[in-house]
Design an enzyme around this catalytic site. Structure first.
Site, mmCIF file in Angstrom:
data_model
loop_
_atom_site.group_PDB
_atom_site.id
_atom_site.type_symbol
_atom_site.label_atom_id
_atom_site.label_comp_id
_atom_site.label_asym_id
_atom_site.label_seq_id
_atom_site.Cartn_x
_atom_site.Cartn_y
_atom_site.Cartn_z
ATOM 1 N N ASP A 1 0.929 -1.258 0.015
ATOM 2 C CA ASP A 1 -0.008 -0.049 -0.048
ATOM 3 C C ASP A 1 0.951 1.233 -0.099
ATOM 4 O OD1 ASP A 1 0.725 -0.667 2.587
ATOM 5 O OD2 ASP A 1 -0.637 0.863 3.511
ATOM 6 N N GLU B 1 0.216 -1.014 5.650
ATOM 7 C CA GLU B 1 1.034 -0.473 6.387
ATOM 8 C C GLU B 1 0.858 0.817 7.035
ATOM 9 O OE1 GLU B 1 5.129 0.823 7.834
ATOM 10 O OE2 GLU B 1 3.981 1.323 5.957
#
Lengths: 378, 378
Positions: free
Chosen positions: B86, B149
């Site tokens: 991400d 994350e």
């Protein structure tokens, strides 16, 4: 057929008719029981206007929810006696709503409880009782009843009258019937609020050494506040105590960012011998090295007790006058060049409290003193 | 009639097929151009899974939008190489959206621009290229690609794998391909946030002397912060620099009230030699006399460079290892007893910035170093 019946009179509500000639404590309760939280004074203002129009010795004027009644006897002196009709919101204390009013005790120990009993329906009752009773006063009198004292300054009814009908407020001396525990409280302190802005350099808090923490730097501002010794100042014979301190502090944008700004909001209550500009200058010197922004400011009011009408009023009350520390609408009269004092029944420390209450004998004593002064009995 | 035509394959999208055997810089751009802001990693995770399933030397596992691929060659040692799929949200800089990617310069000066180029699609490209290229590694490898994350810790995909599939993360040593400018950054500092509460006594600001100003009293807290000397601490041969400071301050309820509470939020980044409890104790001593409440805390991670696999990795990279000051997911491996380091292309100071960009040669160099270490060429 004797004709059609008269239409019902919308303005007539027997429950809201006020008896100005009866017991002044009962009148206080009637005034309180017509709920009149700021912005909702119409019913009470209507009742006050109706009661005053029944008195032939008074000319009655109306602006919004403010009512003014005055004598025009050609006396050498005119005094203004003013009070506000609104209260702060009704509250619930220990499961009991603080309106309608109730009483405890009896005789000399009778106490009236409920919203407005202190701030300031007791004072309004005194005004109305004396307005009705003293039909031939030794001083011409203007009685002022106004709205929205408890909210933002721009909605204040006395401020509106000062703007739109300054002639209605003309006079040599003014009495504001705010609670003073029955003593004369002269003038009031001014108030100024400033934002003191401390700047720094933002950084990630994991590398704090790359920034300059504005909150840490604000320690210098707080130290100056902590070390500050507020003055006591004699003005026209009364001793005013100043106050200066933080009323707020804010800084920080996220839990992992070194703040680059910290703002301390400071309120300074200054003696009426100091102008707003002098108060601002004082703060700019105190916070030298930091950006200072004035957010609001209201001048104080000198007590004006050297004025003959004021001296006569103090003599009539018969108690040592005191300084008013908080800001009140006497400053509006002061700004119009009219010396003004606070005088009314009720302990000002109980104002706005949910357990607001007033000893009945204070209301009676205030009524008697104001009546004697206007009737020329002192 | 030779039967019905095969139905279209919904999972096949040629535009999203990744070429793991081609140019690693092109692969970086392909990974970036499949937009994958936290919570929206499904398309990218599908593409990664599909590309890895095409490699017969790897076993592929999937959990949500996390993909794991591993060798099982019976080597004496297993290493985990992990990266997140991400990114923080796409942004617009000077009127230009920072996706799709673009390049500037050429040859040795080629730079890839756009969201994710630093944090951390360059690292993911290195992982995928080496996963495809080194079919017979000298160490068994587990490749981990995970989601979320960049958002709240409870959504972190690596944390979810640690909870639900701890065996997928088992290993002797871990490399997290976060940007480190191509050096090895060992371990990470811990982080703890506390609220330091200063109390006082409320009063009307016109009678400030009747109260005790909590904001003024907070000067003592800020003075302690200002005077604080942050430590530098050697841990396993790396020097960690601690940080301690306010990240927020708040106090005050109204412009005419002396505040009875002021809260300073403090963030302490502590060296990995200190446990969370020791960090908390340190703060309680520092702010003795005030109420201290822990709002969140994450332990640090020791660099673990004394482990043979780590030492071999540092030797393969051939540059002096550095401490990681910020908190990263290496701490999650550390909490599982797996020593871990950060290693990846890109300047960490450019992470999350709208002008995020990565030199192409850093991506190539990181790929070469990781490949040499796993192929046994160093």
């Amino acid at each position: 057929m004797t004709g059609q019946p008269a239409p019902p009179r919308a303005d007539l509500d027997l429950h809201h008719d006020l008896d100005l000639h009866g017991d002044v404590v009962d009148l206080t309760r009637s005034l309180c029981d017509i709920e009149s939280v700021s912005g909702h004074e119409a019913t009470l203002a209507d009742a006050v206007e109706r009661a005053l129009r029944a008195l032939s010795h008074l000319e009655v004027l109306r602006d919004g929810n403010a009512v003014v009644a005055r004598t025009s006897l050609g006396r050498p002196e005119r005094v203004v006696v003013a009070g506000h009709l609104d209260t702060v919101p009704v509250a619930t204390l220990d499961g009991r709503r603080n309106l309608p009013t109730w009483t405890t005790g009896a005789g000399d120990g009778l106490v009236v409880h409920g919203r407005g009993t202190v701030d300031m329906k007791g004072g309004v009752a005194v005004q109305l009782a004396v307005a009705a009773d003293v039909t031939d006063p030794v001083r011409d009198v203007t009685w002022v009843f106004y709205d929205c004292e408890e909210v933002e300054a721009e909605r204040n009814g006395l401020g509106r009258l000062a703007r739109d009908h300054p002639d209605w407020l003309a006079g040599d001396f003014a009495v504001l019937c705010e609670p003073t525990d029955g003593t004369v409280e002269g003038g009031c302190n001014g108030t100024i609020r400033v934002e003191v802005r401390v700047t720094g350099v933002a950084a990630h808090s994991a590398r704090a050494w790359m920034g300059d923490n504005a909150v840490h730097r604000a320690a210098a501002v707080l130290e100056r506040l902590r070390a500050y010794q507020a003055r006591e100042v004699d003005v026209d014979g009364l001793r005013y105590r100043e106050s200066l301190g933080a009323v707020g502090i804010r800084g920080g944008v996220a839990g992992n960012v070194v703040p680059d700004e910290c703002v301390v909001t400071v309120n300074y209550r200054f003696a009426p011998s100091r102008t707003p500009q002098e108060a601002e200058d004082h703060l700019r010197v105190l916070f030298e090295g930091f950006e200072v922004t004035v957010t609001d400011c209201s001048p104080g009011a000198r007590p004006g007790l050297d004025h003959p009408a004021a001296a006569a009023f103090v003599a009539a009350i018969g108690r040592e006058p005191q300084p008013k520390q908080g800001w009140t609408d006497v400053a509006r009269f002061s700004a119009m060049g009219v010396p003004a004092v606070n005088f009314g029944p009720g302990d000002p420390l109980l104002a706005h409290r949910d357990d607001e209450r007033c000893p009945a004998d204070q209301i009676v004593a205030a009524r008697d003193a104001l009546r004697a002064w206007l009737a020329g009995d002192v």
